[in-house]
Design a protein around this motif. Structure first.
Motif, PDB file in Angstrom:
ATOM      1  N   GLN A  88       0.829  -1.203   0.000  1.00 48.89           N
ATOM      2  CA  GLN A  88       0.000   0.000   0.000  1.00 48.89           C
ATOM      3  C   GLN A  88       0.868   1.259   0.000  1.00 48.89           C
ATOM      4  OE1 GLN A  88      -2.711   0.015   3.247  1.00 48.89           O
ATOM      5  NE2 GLN A  88      -3.734   1.856   2.613  1.00 48.89           N
ATOM      6  N   PHE A  89       0.464   2.255  -0.794  1.00 50.98           N
ATOM      7  CA  PHE A  89       1.180   3.520  -0.854  1.00 50.98           C
ATOM      8  C   PHE A  89       0.211   4.613  -1.285  1.00 50.98           C
ATOM      9  CE2 PHE A  89       1.172   2.173  -5.180  1.00 50.98           C
ATOM     10  CZ  PHE A  89       1.234   3.320  -5.941  1.00 50.98           C
ATOM     11  N   ARG A  90       0.664   5.841  -1.163  1.00 46.73           N
ATOM     12  CA  ARG A  90      -0.142   6.985  -1.592  1.00 46.73           C
ATOM     13  C   ARG A  90       0.527   7.620  -2.796  1.00 46.73           C
ATOM     14  NH1 ARG A  90      -2.153  12.006   2.138  1.00 46.73           N
ATOM     15  NH2 ARG A  90      -3.382  13.002   0.511  1.00 46.73           N
ATOM     16  N   GLN A  91      -0.211   7.702  -3.887  1.00 47.78           N
ATOM     17  CA  GLN A  91       0.310   8.260  -5.141  1.00 47.78           C
ATOM     18  C   GLN A  91       0.064   9.755  -5.161  1.00 47.78           C
ATOM     19  OE1 GLN A  91       1.487   6.280  -7.828  1.00 47.78           O
ATOM     20  NE2 GLN A  91       2.021   8.085  -8.972  1.00 47.78           N
ATOM     21  N   ARG A  92       1.101  10.520  -5.274  1.00 44.81           N
ATOM     22  CA  ARG A  92       0.973  11.973  -5.370  1.00 44.81           C
ATOM     23  C   ARG A  92       0.531  12.376  -6.768  1.00 44.81           C
ATOM     24  NH1 ARG A  92       0.739  13.916  -0.347  1.00 44.81           N
ATOM     25  NH2 ARG A  92       2.342  12.986   0.920  1.00 44.81           N
ATOM     26  N   ARG A  93       0.022  13.586  -6.898  1.00 42.79           N
ATOM     27  CA  ARG A  93      -0.423  14.084  -8.195  1.00 42.79           C
ATOM     28  C   ARG A  93       0.737  14.179  -9.170  1.00 42.79           C
ATOM     29  NH1 ARG A  93      -3.023  19.454  -8.202  1.00 42.79           N
ATOM     30  NH2 ARG A  93      -1.345  19.991  -6.815  1.00 42.79           N
ATOM     31  N   LYS A  94       0.439  13.902 -10.447  1.00 41.83           N
ATOM     32  CA  LYS A  94       1.415  14.003 -11.532  1.00 41.83           C
ATOM     33  C   LYS A  94       2.706  13.284 -11.178  1.00 41.83           C
ATOM     34  CE  LYS A  94      -0.510  18.272 -13.265  1.00 41.83           C
ATOM     35  NZ  LYS A  94      -0.266  19.628 -13.712  1.00 41.83           N
ATOM     36  N   ASN A  95       2.567  12.036 -10.740  1.00 42.42           N
ATOM     37  CA  ASN A  95       3.695  11.254 -10.281  1.00 42.42           C
ATOM     38  C   ASN A  95       3.643   9.877 -10.928  1.00 42.42           C
ATOM     39  OD1 ASN A  95       5.803  10.198  -8.857  1.00 42.42           O
ATOM     40  ND2 ASN A  95       4.986  10.684  -6.847  1.00 42.42           N
TER      41      ASN A  95
END
Length: 109
Positions: free
Chosen positions: A21-28
């Motif tokens: 599990q991870f958090r995807q940042r914008r435009k990444n």
């Protein structure tokens, strides 16, 4: 994230933990790597050898993962993302350039 590799519609390999599990940042962009455990090619060995002799073997890679969207302060419920890609591999085991940067078919459930 889980994944499976298919050759001529027969599952060759799979894994259940490609990515935690991870958090995807914008435009990444997040790169995924992992190992698949598999089986032999019963009944398809000759077909595989012929394809390899031509210099191209095409596999289908299927990925499944849970995903949520966050829009401003609102977060959606979990959805299931399914992706399917054809991947051509040369005799050296590397992906052929004609298969790079292709879009995969995707759907949510």
């Amino acid at each position: 994230m889980s994944g499976s590799v298919f050759y001529l519609d027969q599952q060759l390999a799979s894994t259940t933990t490609l990515l935690l599990q991870f958090r995807q940042r914008r435009k990444n962009t997040t790169y995924v790597s992992g190992a698949f455990t598999g089986v032999s090619l019963p009944g398809y060995g000759d077909s595989f050898k012929q394809a390899l002799a031509t210099g191209k073997v095409v596999f289908r890679l299927e990925l499944k993962t849970g995903i949520r969207f966050r829009i401003a302060r609102w977060t959606t419920r979990h959805h299931r993302l399914h992706a399917s890609c054809d991947v051509g591999v040369g005799p050296d085991g590397l992906m052929l350039s004609t298969y790079k940067d292709r879009r995969c078919s995707m759907y949510f459930s």
